[in-house]
Motif scaffolding. Structure first.
Motif, PDB file in Angstrom:
ATOM      1  N   SER A   7      -8.419   4.325   3.469  1.00 15.73           N
ATOM      2  CA  SER A   7      -7.638   5.401   2.864  1.00 15.73           C
ATOM      3  C   SER A   7      -7.910   5.423   1.371  1.00 15.73           C
ATOM      4  O   SER A   7      -8.731   4.644   0.872  1.00 15.73           O
ATOM      5  N   CYS A   8      -7.241   6.291   0.647  1.00 19.38           N
ATOM      6  CA  CYS A   8      -7.454   6.369  -0.803  1.00 19.38           C
ATOM      7  C   CYS A   8      -7.128   5.026  -1.446  1.00 19.38           C
ATOM      8  O   CYS A   8      -6.015   4.516  -1.298  1.00 19.38           O
ATOM      9  N   PRO A   9      -8.056   4.422  -2.175  1.00 20.98           N
ATOM     10  CA  PRO A   9      -7.829   3.099  -2.765  1.00 20.98           C
ATOM     11  C   PRO A   9      -6.940   3.099  -4.005  1.00 20.98           C
ATOM     12  O   PRO A   9      -6.631   2.037  -4.527  1.00 20.98           O
ATOM     13  N   VAL A  10      -6.540   4.274  -4.471  1.00 24.35           N
ATOM     14  CA  VAL A  10      -5.653   4.347  -5.633  1.00 24.35           C
ATOM     15  C   VAL A  10      -4.207   4.603  -5.211  1.00 24.35           C
ATOM     16  O   VAL A  10      -3.300   3.866  -5.578  1.00 24.35           O
ATOM     17  N   CYS A  11      -3.968   5.649  -4.409  1.00 27.62           N
ATOM     18  CA  CYS A  11      -2.587   5.996  -4.046  1.00 27.62           C
ATOM     19  C   CYS A  11      -2.244   5.677  -2.598  1.00 27.62           C
ATOM     20  O   CYS A  11      -1.070   5.745  -2.212  1.00 27.62           O
ATOM     21  N   GLY A  12      -3.249   5.342  -1.780  1.00 28.91           N
ATOM     22  CA  GLY A  12      -2.997   4.981  -0.397  1.00 28.91           C
ATOM     23  C   GLY A  12      -2.893   6.143   0.562  1.00 28.91           C
ATOM     24  O   GLY A  12      -2.628   5.953   1.758  1.00 28.91           O
ATOM     25  N   SER A  13      -3.110   7.369   0.112  1.00 23.06           N
ATOM     26  CA  SER A  13      -3.000   8.539   0.979  1.00 23.06           C
ATOM     27  C   SER A  13      -4.029   8.485   2.108  1.00 23.06           C
ATOM     28  O   SER A  13      -5.186   8.130   1.899  1.00 23.06           O
ATOM     29  N   CYS A  51      -8.937  13.299  -2.744  1.00 17.82           N
ATOM     30  CA  CYS A  51      -7.537  12.942  -2.462  1.00 17.82           C
ATOM     31  C   CYS A  51      -6.605  14.023  -3.014  1.00 17.82           C
ATOM     32  O   CYS A  51      -6.643  14.308  -4.219  1.00 17.82           O
ATOM     33  N   PRO A  52      -5.729  14.594  -2.180  1.00 16.22           N
ATOM     34  CA  PRO A  52      -4.823  15.648  -2.644  1.00 16.22           C
ATOM     35  C   PRO A  52      -3.644  15.120  -3.450  1.00 16.22           C
ATOM     36  O   PRO A  52      -2.922  15.893  -4.070  1.00 16.22           O
ATOM     37  N   LEU A  57     -11.938  10.992  -5.955  1.00 19.29           N
ATOM     38  CA  LEU A  57     -12.982  11.180  -4.949  1.00 19.29           C
ATOM     39  C   LEU A  57     -13.342   9.791  -4.430  1.00 19.29           C
ATOM     40  O   LEU A  57     -13.668   8.903  -5.215  1.00 19.29           O
ATOM     41  N   TYR A  58     -13.274   9.601  -3.120  1.00 21.04           N
ATOM     42  CA  TYR A  58     -13.564   8.261  -2.613  1.00 21.04           C
ATOM     43  C   TYR A  58     -14.355   8.327  -1.311  1.00 21.04           C
ATOM     44  O   TYR A  58     -14.277   9.296  -0.560  1.00 21.04           O
TER      45      TYR A  58
END
Length: 313
Positions: A7-13, A51-52, A57-58
């Protein structure tokens, strides 16, 4: 090669509804410079998700961590000249940062390469300076007096005393990490109260990235994520940092290096680079905004927090 999802490595989305770019790579075409710094771009990349939530971008499918660790360990290095240019550019931010630090005792540069920025730190008066670098080749290319300051291997927070550094730096490294959020949290833990982190990262919202699209050199097989001003601020704020400042970076490199990054056919590009290196014009230093962001954040100081609290009460 086995790939793993994330998943998104910054916010976890987990919202992966917006695909920025489909996967475009072939590991068979990579050479020893594929995981080296300031290399000739291959213009390959993993499947990229926008990521919304945090605007990162990941890559949603990436190789296992041990595979990438081996790739970096064995990567070649031939960019000492460009590293010196980069270190001078990054060093120009130090006078402003130094004014805000508790002292100049303790600085660590994560992903230090051949240690060029360690020289900048020493020249500015920092003591107890150290660097961490996963690749062997750049350490071997370091100056004799700098090499002992570099720890070979992946960065591990447990290798260093917590709360003992005034400055933590990392330049164009966050994009390469499996877990950039953990690195930011580790950086926060290593800092003294009032200490700072100073990062340089690629900006996928930059004008150059919009014009060149996936032919921009920031879209690369090395990069597991690409930041924007919003996503890098999100990362630092979520990790506890305050007084976060971002600034568009004007990179300064010789002309032959800028040509190296330009999306021309490889054989034509190499011929032009050889020609430029044989002439003085090839070494003409040129500063341009090449799609990078400088970001600085500070660890909260209890003294300042208590003062604000008293003023509010």
């Amino acid at each position: 090669m086995e790939m793993v999802s994330r998943s998104c490595p910054v916010c976890g989305s987990n919202n992966q509804s917006k695909v920025f770019a489909k996967a475009d790579f072939d590991f068979n075409l990579l050479d020893s410079f594929a995981f080296a710094s300031r290399k000739l771009p291959e213009y390959m990349h993993y499947r990229l998700i926008s990521c919304p939530v945090c605007d990162l971008l990941y890559a949603s499918q990436i190789p296992k961590q041990n595979v990438l660790a081996t790739a970096y360990h064995e990567a070649a290095f031939d960019s000492s000249e460009e590293a010196r240019y980069a270190s001078r550019t990054y060093g120009s931010f130090l006078p402003e940062i130094i004014q805000q630090l508790p002292n100049l005792d303790g600085a660590i540069d994560i992903g230090t390469g051949d240690g060029g920025f360690l020289e900048e730190l020493l020249c500015r008066g920092f003591t107890r300076v150290t660097g961490v670098e996963p690749s062997k080749a750049p350490i071997l290319a370091a100056k004799n007096e700098i090499r002992p300051l570099i720890k070979h291997g992946l960065f591990r927070v447990g290798d260093f005393p917590l709360g003992s550094f005034s400055l933590v730096t990392s330049f164009q490294t966050l994009e390469h990490l499996y877990d950039p959020k953990q690195m930011c949290q580790d950086g926060y833990a290593m800092l003294k109260d009032g200490g700072a982190v100073f990062f340089i990262c690629h900006n996928h919202r930059a004008l150059s990235a919009k014009i060149l699209e996936t032919k921009s050199p920031i879209f690369d097989i090395e990069h597991l994520q690409l930041f924007s001003e919003n996503s890098i601020r999100y990362l630092l704020k979520d990790s506890g940092f305050v007084r976060i400042k971002t600034q568009i970076l004007f990179n300064c490199y010789p002309l032959h290096y800028w040509l190296k990054l330009f999306p021309l056919p490889k054989k034509i590009k190499q011929l032009f680079i050889v020609f430029l290196k044989k002439t003085k014009i090839g070494y003409l230093p040129i500063s341009i905004p090449a799609g990078n962001l400088a970001v600085i954040g500070y660890k909260k100081s209890p003294c300042k927090i208590n003062l604000i609290s008293r003023l509010l009460n």
